[in-house]
Design a protein around this motif. Structure first.
Motif, mmCIF file in Angstrom:
data_model
loop_
_atom_site.group_PDB
_atom_site.id
_atom_site.type_symbol
_atom_site.label_atom_id
_atom_site.label_comp_id
_atom_site.label_asym_id
_atom_site.label_seq_id
_atom_site.Cartn_x
_atom_site.Cartn_y
_atom_site.Cartn_z
ATOM 1 N N LYS A 1 0.926 -1.273 0.196
ATOM 2 C CA LYS A 1 0.145 -0.144 0.084
ATOM 3 C C LYS A 1 0.978 1.188 0.090
ATOM 4 N N ASP A 2 0.918 1.709 -1.051
ATOM 5 C CA ASP A 2 1.986 3.068 -1.545
ATOM 6 C C ASP A 2 1.161 3.685 -2.411
ATOM 7 N N PHE A 3 1.889 4.875 -2.738
ATOM 8 C CA PHE A 3 1.598 5.846 -3.670
ATOM 9 C C PHE A 3 2.518 5.627 -4.798
ATOM 10 N N ILE A 4 2.203 4.843 -5.821
ATOM 11 C CA ILE A 4 2.921 4.532 -6.942
ATOM 12 C C ILE A 4 2.723 5.816 -8.177
ATOM 13 N N ILE A 5 3.829 6.065 -8.362
ATOM 14 C CA ILE A 5 3.771 7.283 -9.447
ATOM 15 C C ILE A 5 4.884 6.885 -10.343
ATOM 16 N N ASP A 6 5.532 5.947 -10.339
ATOM 17 C CA ASP A 6 6.824 5.533 -11.244
ATOM 18 C C ASP A 6 6.928 4.236 -11.299
#
Ligand SMILES: O=P(O)(O)OC[C@@H](O)[C@@H](O)c1c[nH]c2ccccc12
Length: 274
Positions: free
Chosen positions: A118-123
């Motif tokens: 659970k994280d904020f994937i942007i790459d």
């Protein structure tokens, strides 16, 4: 809005990650790793419950601050497994959720359930990193990604054996996601009941958006589920699964809390309710 702030921080983190993680090297390492455990299958092919459970390991959040001061991630995950959770979600964001990649790696070594990073994937690099630290699935948040990114990240995840939970919180996001090829075939649709601007949760978000889903597409209802009534509500609305964090994190006996909360979703209890 806090999501914008998180993305600013993530961009800085990703710059560093891009320096330290080589994709070619990651691919070589991943080729030697054991296969992933099926996250989507665990949720959709369960026999004992009408509603699947993703139980979350979450120490703190921007909206609630510190949720569980006495925080032992492995012990919590073992309690979830023992109590019959289908999957586990682990916050790895350090800055805003007091999570850590090491929590996921430590839990991987101690439990057998499929794990969601659970994280904020942007790459792209974060997807390789997720696989390297032991994840079986990643979260993609539609609100912070372009359709092109979602499309590309689904393909990368699939190539690494990772399942994908694609999170939406309104009709426009859901329609965008449904228009992306492979989203429904490879991904699970998650509806976040928490409004990202006001922090308020409303389970009616699940009931409203589920009507727009093609028949047979499983929906995971996320956030703000705190009671057996809430489980009944999202189950009756047609959710295939729930993602629950804070409620469990505030209970002294986590395994007992899983049994209590999920009782209305048990097949037997469900039969008397139907
Ligand atoms: O603690 P709750 O209200 O049970 O919610 C869990 C989960 O849905 C929530 O942590 C969440 C949903 N989407 C997210 C995206 C990023 C970080 C956290 C989340």
């Amino acid at each position: 809005m806090y999501l914008d702030r998180i993305v600013v921080t993530k961009k800085q983190e990703v710059e560093q990650l891009t320096q330290s993680l080589s994709i070619a090297e990651a691919e070589r390492t991943i080729a030697t790793m054991p296969a992933t455990r099926g996250f989507r299958d665990a949720l959709t092919k369960r026999a004992n419950r009408r509603v699947g459970l993703i139980a979350e390991v979450k120490k703190a959040s921007p909206s609630k601050g510190l949720i569980r001061p006495d925080f032992h991630p492995v012990t919590i995950a073992q309690a979830y497994e023992q109590a019959g959770a289908d999957c586990i979600s682990i916050l790895t964001d350090v800055q805003y959720f007091q999570g850590n990649n090491s929590y996921l790696t430590d839990i991987r070594a101690a439990v057998n359930l499929p794990l969601l990073r659970k994280d904020f994937i942007i790459d792209e690099h974060q997807i390789y990193e997720a696989r390297l630290i032991g994840a079986d699935a990643i979260l993609l948040i539609a609100a912070i990604l372009t359709p092109e990114q979602i499309d590309r990240y689904i393909k990368t995840a699939v190539s690494l054996g990772l399942d994908i939970l694609i999170e939406v919180h309104d009709q426009a996001e859901l329609e965008t996601v449904l228009s992306i090829e492979g989203s429904v075939e490879h991904g699970l649709i998650g509806v976040n009941n928490r409004d990202l601007k006001t922090f308020e949760t409303s389970l009616s978000t699940t009931a409203e958006l589920i009507r727009l889903l093609p028949a047979g597409v499983p929906l995971i209802s996320e956030s703000g589920i705190m009671s057996t009534d809430d489980i009944r509500y999202v189950s009756d609305a047609g959710a295939a699964g729930v993602l629950v964090g804070e409620y469990f994190m505030r209970q002294p006996d986590i395994a007992a809390a899983v049994h209590t909360l999920m009782a209305p979703a048990n097949r037997e209890a469900g039969a008397s309710h139907e």
